[in-house]
Design an enzyme around this catalytic site. Structure first.
Site, PDB file in Angstrom:
ATOM      1  CB  CYS A  81       3.362   0.092  -7.200  1.00 58.39           C
ATOM      2  SG  CYS A  81       3.653  -1.620  -7.660  1.00 58.39           S
ATOM      3  N   GLY A 101       0.835  -1.204   0.000  1.00 55.33           N
ATOM      4  CA  GLY A 101       0.000   0.000   0.000  1.00 55.33           C
ATOM      5  C   GLY A 101       0.866   1.249   0.000  1.00 55.33           C
ATOM      6  CD  GLU A 128       7.047  -5.747  -1.718  1.00 58.93           C
ATOM      7  OE1 GLU A 128       7.191  -5.047  -2.737  1.00 58.93           O
ATOM      8  OE2 GLU A 128       7.909  -6.535  -1.312  1.00 58.93           O
ATOM      9  CB  VAL A 162      -1.470   2.941   5.150  1.00 59.84           C
ATOM     10  CG1 VAL A 162      -2.082   1.805   5.956  1.00 59.84           C
ATOM     11  CG2 VAL A 162      -2.563   3.893   4.703  1.00 59.84           C
TER      12      VAL A 162
HETATM   13  P1  NAD Z   1      -3.802   2.004   1.278  1.00 55.09           P
HETATM   14  O1  NAD Z   1      -2.419   2.100   1.786  1.00 55.09           O
HETATM   15  O2  NAD Z   1      -4.751   3.114   1.580  1.00 55.09           O
HETATM   16  O3  NAD Z   1      -4.491   0.668   1.714  1.00 55.09           O
HETATM   17  C1  NAD Z   1      -3.810  -0.554   1.720  1.00 55.09           C
HETATM   18  C2  NAD Z   1      -4.393  -1.401   2.810  1.00 55.09           C
HETATM   19  O4  NAD Z   1      -4.209  -0.766   4.052  1.00 55.09           O
HETATM   20  C3  NAD Z   1      -5.889  -1.677   2.674  1.00 55.09           C
HETATM   21  O5  NAD Z   1      -6.118  -3.045   2.912  1.00 55.09           O
HETATM   22  C4  NAD Z   1      -6.503  -0.803   3.739  1.00 55.09           C
HETATM   23  O6  NAD Z   1      -7.671  -1.377   4.306  1.00 55.09           O
HETATM   24  C5  NAD Z   1      -5.427  -0.697   4.769  1.00 55.09           C
HETATM   25  N1  NAD Z   1      -5.463   0.584   5.471  1.00 55.09           N
HETATM   26  C6  NAD Z   1      -5.760   1.793   4.942  1.00 55.09           C
HETATM   27  N2  NAD Z   1      -5.677   2.760   5.890  1.00 55.09           N
HETATM   28  C7  NAD Z   1      -5.297   2.137   7.035  1.00 55.09           C
HETATM   29  C8  NAD Z   1      -5.036   2.576   8.360  1.00 55.09           C
HETATM   30  N3  NAD Z   1      -5.150   3.880   8.699  1.00 55.09           N
HETATM   31  N4  NAD Z   1      -4.672   1.672   9.291  1.00 55.09           N
HETATM   32  C9  NAD Z   1      -4.558   0.377   8.951  1.00 55.09           C
HETATM   33  N5  NAD Z   1      -4.797  -0.115   7.724  1.00 55.09           N
HETATM   34  C10 NAD Z   1      -5.163   0.752   6.765  1.00 55.09           C
HETATM   35  O7  NAD Z   1      -3.696   1.832  -0.237  1.00 55.09           O
HETATM   36  P2  NAD Z   1      -3.283   2.957  -1.175  1.00 55.09           P
HETATM   37  O8  NAD Z   1      -2.336   3.935  -0.548  1.00 55.09           O
HETATM   38  O9  NAD Z   1      -4.434   3.555  -1.868  1.00 55.09           O
HETATM   39  O10 NAD Z   1      -2.459   2.065  -2.217  1.00 55.09           O
HETATM   40  C11 NAD Z   1      -1.793   2.628  -3.209  1.00 55.09           C
HETATM   41  C12 NAD Z   1      -0.305   2.633  -2.893  1.00 55.09           C
HETATM   42  O11 NAD Z   1       0.156   1.302  -2.887  1.00 55.09           O
HETATM   43  C13 NAD Z   1       0.502   3.347  -3.936  1.00 55.09           C
HETATM   44  O12 NAD Z   1       1.468   4.135  -3.296  1.00 55.09           O
HETATM   45  C14 NAD Z   1       1.156   2.235  -4.710  1.00 55.09           C
HETATM   46  O13 NAD Z   1       2.359   2.598  -5.323  1.00 55.09           O
HETATM   47  C15 NAD Z   1       1.349   1.214  -3.635  1.00 55.09           C
HETATM   48  N6  NAD Z   1       1.488  -0.116  -4.205  1.00 55.09           N
HETATM   49  C16 NAD Z   1       2.659  -0.765  -4.055  1.00 55.09           C
HETATM   50  C17 NAD Z   1       2.823  -2.004  -4.627  1.00 55.09           C
HETATM   51  C18 NAD Z   1       4.101  -2.767  -4.490  1.00 55.09           C
HETATM   52  O14 NAD Z   1       4.096  -3.950  -4.799  1.00 55.09           O
HETATM   53  N7  NAD Z   1       5.194  -2.169  -4.054  1.00 55.09           N
HETATM   54  C19 NAD Z   1       1.780  -2.576  -5.334  1.00 55.09           C
HETATM   55  C20 NAD Z   1       0.592  -1.883  -5.455  1.00 55.09           C
HETATM   56  C21 NAD Z   1       0.447  -0.643  -4.877  1.00 55.09           C
END
Ligand code: NAD
Length: 462
Positions: free
Chosen positions: A247, A191, A213, A195
């Site tokens: 990502c 994510g 990741e 977070v």
């Molecule tokens: P996010 O970080 O908001 O959410 C990811 C997960 O975290 C979800 O399951 C969500 O329920 C949980 N979450 C959200 N807020 C939370 C909190 N306050 N406390 C606990 N858990 C929480 O997702 P996002 O930011 O929208 O995702 C996009 C990001 O992910 C981008 O920066 C992207 O580059 C990155 N990403 C990385 C990869 C990788 O493999 N490196 C792959 C895909 C996406």
């Protein structure tokens, strides 16, 4: 929403099951990996439909990046697992003979996988392969932002696996926080950086190790010494695949001013070739996940000079493939990861400017360089840091099981895929074994005169 008591109950069931040792045998692990293969094969259509409903993902993109990628990972793991789980003999100092040493990989226990929404199937199932291979029990929390895929994953996992072994817990931020309050043996999170800090802080309370990741702004340097058409195609594909919500997508181009106009003309041609003159009606062009993301991305456009595309439709979550230029790092579009179908273009005249710019930013997940010039390739490799580098390519390294996939610095901690997934979910236990037939007294008290100098001589200290 799931209660705290239910989470504790599931965790206890998994801990009890782990203690039975059943997850540890090679035959069990292989059978479960094959079951996961079967789950994917038997439900390919349903998975593609869920991804279509969540992201309007074209079937080709869904199959390529979420199903086939995971399937190849499974094959690689099943083929190699027997070797990975074998204890490895290590070399030992002759002074310690006749003792011998080995490294035993052992499972960690009960692990938590938290996924995000852009590749909502692949990003929880690929780490699950590592968790199964290493012999763990797993709780998965898919992203609530991709609800169709989340509920399908929950349904399928409960159909194919016992809950005391693998269990999906669906829900949003609160559910995630309830899970994070408990003690796991490893947390694997995909994510955003903000977070990730919350996840790591929660894990620290239990001294739980984490794999993070994350994302970031991936630079794509384009030198003059290139095949222009192939460069344009590979950049256009990597950028607009999944509507830029990748990502690994190139976030901004750093293009040599001498080739800029030629390259941009070619990229525009590619966009038209890939998605027609009107991408809004192309079945090969995805959509933004929701209105919140749509608003965030279109706001970034407000302060940018659009040179191509720029059309949007909020109702349909449509943003055309868009090129913006003359961007400085002070503008909002350069302050955050774009994570949408906008490519920003910055020109440079000397490569040292481009390298300095990259090094002034947090370390990205990927860096792309297009150039035939071997010296330049070496220079960029040696003077920049990123999770990965592709030379004359974008994104494709994610599909290579022999490469670790992960970030560095702000783009993440740890890595996975192939053997690296197995390593992530294993503890490498050092084992020394000494037979009884010899027991020299040089290390035992009383430390009589001469013992220390004997020790120093023996270890080559003198
Ligand atoms: P996010 O970080 O908001 O959410 C990811 C997960 O975290 C979800 O399951 C969500 O329920 C949980 N979450 C959200 N807020 C939370 C909190 N306050 N406390 C606990 N858990 C929480 O997702 P996002 O930011 O929208 O995702 C996009 C990001 O992910 C981008 O920066 C992207 O580059 C990155 N990403 C990385 C990869 C990788 O493999 N490196 C792959 C895909 C996406």
């Amino acid at each position: 929403m799931i209660s705290e008591a239910s989470i504790i109950d599931i965790l206890n069931q998994q801990r009890d099951f782990f203690q039975t040792g059943e997850t540890q045998s090679l035959s069990f692990r292989i059978s479960q990996l094959k079951l996961l293969q079967q789950l994917i094969k038997e439900n390919e259509t349903a998975i593609c439909q869920a991804l279509k409903a969540d992201l309007n993902k074209p079937e080709f993109e869904a199959c390529f990046s979420e199903i086939l990628l995971v399937f190849k990972e499974l094959e690689f793991c099943i083929k190699n697992l027997k070797n990975w789980i074998k204890p490895q003999k290590t070399r030992i100092l002759w002074q310690l003979l006749p003792a011998s040493t080995k490294i035993y990989p052992e499972p960690l226990g009960v692990v938590l996988i938290i996924g995000t929404w852009n590749y909502p199937f692949q990003l929880v199932i690929a780490p699950l392969i590592g968790a199964i291979a290493a012999g763990n029990c797993t709780i998965i929390k898919p992203s609530e932002i991709a609800p169709n895929t989340s509920s399908l994953i929950a349904k399928l996992i409960s159909k194919y696996f016992q809950p005391e072994y693998i269990k999906v817990i669906e829900g949003g931020v609160e559910t995630s926080q309830k899970l994070l309050a408990e003690k796991f043996d490893h947390i694997f999170f995909t994510g955003g950086t903000a977070v990730a800090k919350i996840v790591m802080a929660a894990a620290a309370k239990h001294l739980t190790p984490v794999t993070l990741e994350l994302g970031g702004k991936n630079p794509c340097i384009v030198d003059t010494d290139i095949h222009v058409q192939h460069t344009a195609r590979r950049i256009t594909w990597g950028k607009f695949f999944n509507n830029g919500q990748t990502c690994l997508a190139p976030d901004y181009l750093l293009v040599n001013s001498k080739i800029k106009e030629k390259l941009l003309a070619e990229i525009k041609k590619c966009i038209q070739e890939f998605y027609s003159d009107n991408p809004a009606i192309s079945s090969d062009y995805g959509r933004i996940i929701n209105q919140k993301q749509f608003d965030r991305i279109t706001n970034l456009l407000n302060s940018s000079k659009i040179i191509f595309g720029g059309e949007t439709n909020r109702e349909q979550l449509y943003i055309a493939p868009t090129l913006v230029e003359n961007i400085s790092f002070a503008e909002p579009i350069m302050q955050e990861e774009i994570f949408g179908p906008i490519l920003s273009i910055i020109e440079y005249t000397d490569i040292s400017e481009a390298i300095a710019l990259i090094n002034s930013q947090p370390k990205p997940l990927a860096l792309y360089l297009f150039s035939h010039n071997k010296n330049l390739q070496q220079r960029v490799l040696q003077t920049t840091s990123s999770g990965a580098v592709c030379l004359n390519e974008t994104v494709m390294h994610i599909g290579v099981s022999s490469l670790p996939f992960g970030g560095v610095g702000d783009s993440g901690i740890g890595s996975y895929h192939g053997k690296f997934s197995f390593d992530t979910f294993s503890h490498y236990k050092s084992v020394l074994s000494n037979p009884f037939w010899l027991d020299l007294k040089w290390r035992y008290a009383p430390y009589t005169k001469g013992k220390l100098s004997f020790l120093k001589r023996m270890l080559g200290y003198y």
